[in-house]
Design an enzyme around this catalytic site. Sequence first.
Site, PDB file in Angstrom:
ATOM      1  N   VAL A  14       0.826  -1.203   0.000  1.00  0.00           N
ATOM      2  CA  VAL A  14       0.000   0.000   0.000  1.00  0.00           C
ATOM      3  C   VAL A  14       0.865   1.260   0.000  1.00  0.00           C
ATOM      4  CG1 VAL A  14      -1.651   1.322   1.379  1.00  0.00           C
ATOM      5  CG2 VAL A  14      -1.993  -1.126   1.030  1.00  0.00           C
ATOM      6  N   THR A  93      -1.420  -4.539   9.458  1.00  0.00           N
ATOM      7  CA  THR A  93      -2.333  -4.744  10.592  1.00  0.00           C
ATOM      8  C   THR A  93      -2.927  -6.141  10.462  1.00  0.00           C
ATOM      9  OG1 THR A  93      -4.023  -3.653   9.228  1.00  0.00           O
ATOM     10  CG2 THR A  93      -2.978  -2.323  10.930  1.00  0.00           C
ATOM     11  N   GLU A 162      -7.466   2.863   1.905  1.00  0.00           N
ATOM     12  CA  GLU A 162      -6.984   2.544   0.563  1.00  0.00           C
ATOM     13  C   GLU A 162      -7.952   1.591  -0.109  1.00  0.00           C
ATOM     14  OE1 GLU A 162      -4.152   4.002  -0.974  1.00  0.00           O
ATOM     15  OE2 GLU A 162      -5.715   3.244  -2.285  1.00  0.00           O
ATOM     16  N   LYS A 221     -14.433   1.415   4.803  1.00  0.00           N
ATOM     17  CA  LYS A 221     -13.392   0.542   4.259  1.00  0.00           C
ATOM     18  C   LYS A 221     -13.734  -0.927   4.536  1.00  0.00           C
ATOM     19  CE  LYS A 221      -9.498  -1.207   2.982  1.00  0.00           C
ATOM     20  NZ  LYS A 221      -8.848  -1.195   1.715  1.00  0.00           N
ATOM     21  N   GLY A 272     -11.806 -19.643  -4.637  1.00  0.00           N
ATOM     22  CA  GLY A 272     -11.936 -18.935  -3.360  1.00  0.00           C
ATOM     23  C   GLY A 272     -11.105 -17.669  -3.383  1.00  0.00           C
ATOM     24  N   CYS A 277      -6.613  -8.570   2.398  1.00  0.00           N
ATOM     25  CA  CYS A 277      -7.662  -7.719   2.976  1.00  0.00           C
ATOM     26  C   CYS A 277      -8.987  -8.402   3.281  1.00  0.00           C
ATOM     27  CB  CYS A 277      -7.917  -6.539   2.053  1.00  0.00           C
ATOM     28  SG  CYS A 277      -6.615  -5.315   2.177  1.00  0.00           S
ATOM     29  N   PHE A 339      -2.347 -14.928  -5.162  1.00  0.00           N
ATOM     30  CA  PHE A 339      -3.788 -14.925  -4.837  1.00  0.00           C
ATOM     31  C   PHE A 339      -4.639 -14.425  -5.997  1.00  0.00           C
ATOM     32  CE2 PHE A 339      -5.492 -10.648  -3.901  1.00  0.00           C
ATOM     33  CZ  PHE A 339      -4.346  -9.878  -3.930  1.00  0.00           C
TER      34      PHE A 339
END
Length: 470
Positions: A14, A93, A162, A221, A272, A277, A339
């Site tokens: 990010v 985080t 973001e 968000k 999947g 996030c 991913f």
Amino acid sequence: MKIKNICCLGAGYVGGPTMSVIALKCPDIKVTVVDLNEARIAAWNDENLDNLPIYEPGLAEVVSKARGKNLFFSTDVDAAIDAADMIFIAVNTPTKTYGEGKGMAADLKFVELCARQIASVAKNDKIIVEKSTLPVRTAETLKNILDSTGNGVNFEVLSNPEFLAEGTAIDDLFNADRVLIGGNQTPSGKIAIQALVDVYSNWLSPKQILTTNVWSSELSKLTANAFLAQRISSINALSALCEATEADVDEVAHAIGTDSRIGPKFLKASVGFGGSCFQKDILNLVYLCRHFNLPEVANYWEQVIIMNDYQKYRFAKNIITTLFNTVNGKKIAFLGWAFKKDTNDTRESAAIYVADHLIEDGADIHVYDPKVSESKIKADLRYLWELEGTSESRITQKLAQVFVHKDYNEILKNSHAIAILTEWDEFTTYDWEKIYRNMYKPAFVFDGRNILDETVLKQIGFQFKGIGKV
Ligand code: UDX
Ligand code: UDX
């Protein structure tokens, strides 16, 4: 108030791209991105742009235009904080892996460390911008730490979540659907909001910049990601029903997506969703709902994750049952590990979980991904097994079942089945007739992304299984 000097804590997926674009679009602002990880900063400063720590289409060009002019990457965190009028926090985080809220709540220890460091270094007023996704009301916590440990200077905390998606980050930054800025509705809060609006106004129009109160911004968000993930889980849930009823999930998605109220995006059935996030933010939302004693709301959103886990498991189970109920000793070729396509990011990638199920059943997994390294693939599996409490000797045993190749021909040769885990474009251009000739028969293809032409592959002789198709 005009911003002249920006600092960003965290040079990750990010912080890196976002700051590079701000620097490019705002030549009058000096932008310094700092990180504790020296190797990462060295990579950002590497002369050879192929060595940037993040692969993102268009990023190298942006960095090459701004780096050394008004864009800098450094490990000197204190100096960058001291010089900045505005500080973005873009450290990670992750979901907590210990203690209270384990497996659900966001781990804010890095954010807290940032706040303490800012407070101890700052000698003049600063605007702090939350860029990392955070639980609602984190701005309050930040303000509390900043005000109690600071040197008496004033801090205004803004939330500026973001919305960029990996693989299209640069385009998402250049042409954002919207930028959201939340701040306190006090006179100084409004000045801070306007200062950040002015930064983005260098390249975005006023109607692309939304301002709200700080809590709405933080919650928006989490909500945006929860809604997007929910669409994928919804279509994936229906893919199971399609397989049972001979409906085709892509046809169903197209049929419903042409209803303008539903819209066509984010309806692609898959093995999947992954990424840093969706799961993290929904778990965070669920935790928040439980905290505020709203169990029905929590359970509703948790089902999105449960369905996603089911989809990954269903894909792996389908491979095992189709291969005559065991994959023990069989060579299963994995095309893709990231991913999604166009990124080297593997966080929460479905491939990790599918591989885990197959390895547990005794398969040898041979992986090829155009952008992901062998060490990353093995580290992903090790991380999962360590979290599950697997013993070191068992981890060594399981890792011996994983083979990573730089040439895709190597993984396909003499394989019993091929599983597509990531939708990289190059997979569709392979010589599938040649691949067929070099495989054990019956030759199985499990297309977890529905990217291959089913009719062509079946004509070649493959036993083909897509998602949500018979
Ligand atoms: C992060 C958060 O994970 C996510 O919640 C949020 O939405 C956006 O920011 P990302 O940039 O993808 O996402 O994380 P990552 O690539 O892990 O980058 C974080 C960087 O912060 C790392 O380079 C890490 O070294 C650095 N960091 C972390 C610090 O510099 N200081 C710290 O105290 C902790
Ligand atoms: C997401 C959000 O899109 C972005 O706004 C937010 O800032 C961060 O989280 P990202 O995780 O980078 O971005 O990728 P995204 O394109 O949203 O894809 C997430 C996952 O969903 C991927 O694994 C992707 O393959 C999967 N997906 C996406 C589907 O399975 N089907 C779809 O129709 C769309």
